[in-house]
Design a protein around this motif. Sequence first.
Motif, short mmCIF file in Angstrom:
data_model
loop_
_atom_site.label_atom_id
_atom_site.label_comp_id
_atom_site.label_asym_id
_atom_site.label_seq_id
_atom_site.Cartn_x
_atom_site.Cartn_y
_atom_site.Cartn_z
N PHE A 5 -4.75 5.46 7.40
CA PHE A 5 -4.24 7.03 7.25
C PHE A 5 -4.22 7.05 5.63
O PHE A 5 -4.01 6.03 5.04
CB PHE A 5 -2.95 7.08 7.67
N SER A 6 -4.00 8.37 5.31
CA SER A 6 -4.22 8.86 3.77
C SER A 6 -2.58 8.83 3.65
O SER A 6 -1.72 9.21 4.12
CB SER A 6 -4.39 10.32 3.94
N LEU A 7 -2.15 8.02 2.13
CA LEU A 7 -0.75 8.25 1.75
C LEU A 7 -0.40 9.54 1.70
O LEU A 7 0.85 9.98 1.68
CB LEU A 7 -0.53 7.43 0.39
N ARG A 8 -1.10 10.42 1.50
CA ARG A 8 -0.60 12.03 1.11
C ARG A 8 -0.44 12.53 2.35
O ARG A 8 0.80 13.39 2.51
CB ARG A 8 -1.73 12.83 0.30
N PHE A 62 0.94 -1.07 -0.04
CA PHE A 62 0.00 -0.07 -0.12
C PHE A 62 0.94 1.32 -0.01
O PHE A 62 0.51 2.26 -0.87
CB PHE A 62 -0.85 -0.03 1.37
N MET A 63 1.87 1.16 0.66
CA MET A 63 2.68 2.45 0.86
C MET A 63 3.88 2.68 -0.03
O MET A 63 4.18 3.88 -0.56
CB MET A 63 3.50 2.56 2.53
N GLU A 64 4.56 1.46 -0.51
CA GLU A 64 5.71 1.41 -1.11
C GLU A 64 5.51 2.09 -2.83
O GLU A 64 6.37 2.93 -2.96
CB GLU A 64 6.47 0.18 -1.31
N PRO A 65 4.49 1.78 -3.48
CA PRO A 65 4.43 2.44 -4.91
C PRO A 65 4.27 3.89 -4.87
O PRO A 65 4.81 4.66 -5.61
CB PRO A 65 3.27 1.71 -5.19
N PHE A 66 3.28 4.26 -3.67
CA PHE A 66 3.16 5.97 -3.84
C PHE A 66 4.34 6.57 -3.30
O PHE A 66 4.86 7.53 -3.71
CB PHE A 66 2.04 5.94 -2.62
N LEU A 67 5.01 6.04 -2.37
CA LEU A 67 6.26 6.84 -1.79
C LEU A 67 7.38 6.86 -2.90
O LEU A 67 8.12 7.59 -2.87
CB LEU A 67 6.74 6.32 -0.40
#
Length: 228
Positions: free
Chosen positions: A104-107, A17-22
């Motif tokens: 939580f929101s990724l942004r 969930f976190m890795e691609p966005f970051l």
Amino acid sequence: MAHTLLLVDDERKVIEFMEPFLRQEGFHIITAATGTEALAKARDAKPALVVLDWMLPELSGIEVCRELRKSSRVGIIMVTARIEETDKLIGLEVGADDYMTKPFSLRELAARIRSVLRRIEGESVTEEMLKRGDLTISETQCRVWKHGREIPLTPTEFKLLLALASRPGVVYSRLQLLQAAMEDDIHNDERTADAHISRIRKKIEDDPAEPVFIKTVYGFGYRFEQQP
């Protein structure tokens, strides 16, 4: 240069969930699934910030945070499903820079990461380095350099060196040095201090047999030379 983030969570779906966005936000990502793995990767990769889950196998996020804080000023954001205010306070008290509750929101996560990184980098810019001869000592980063090359010290070795270098010319007994470096975990055998000083000399002195920085005061203890 992209900041390296260490994402620590034993649930693979949370990492996914976190890795691609970051990554898309411009960060370099490494991951860990257990507390032990997190400490090993933090030591080897020296990330700028750790996103750290509270509930982990082997070592909890709180234990990982506490261990990291013994020798590093790396940014730490605790992430957990625990919503009690006391849990948040525990996380902050052991050294976390921020605390987020799942979901939580990724942004928002990216914004919190950048906020912590700005704060840490601001502290690094304004920090006054302790300079003693060829040595440069950073108390906030727990790091030591000689001629610009970093000298690897254990947390205990760093505390001993900092205690001596902070007050050049002052003679410390072996017991005083143990108290400065080990706090409540003090060994009665004062030869422990001698062993630590010997290891420090091997790392910082050109010739440990003829030390320039840390002098032995026979019958008393040790002092740091005023003008090494």
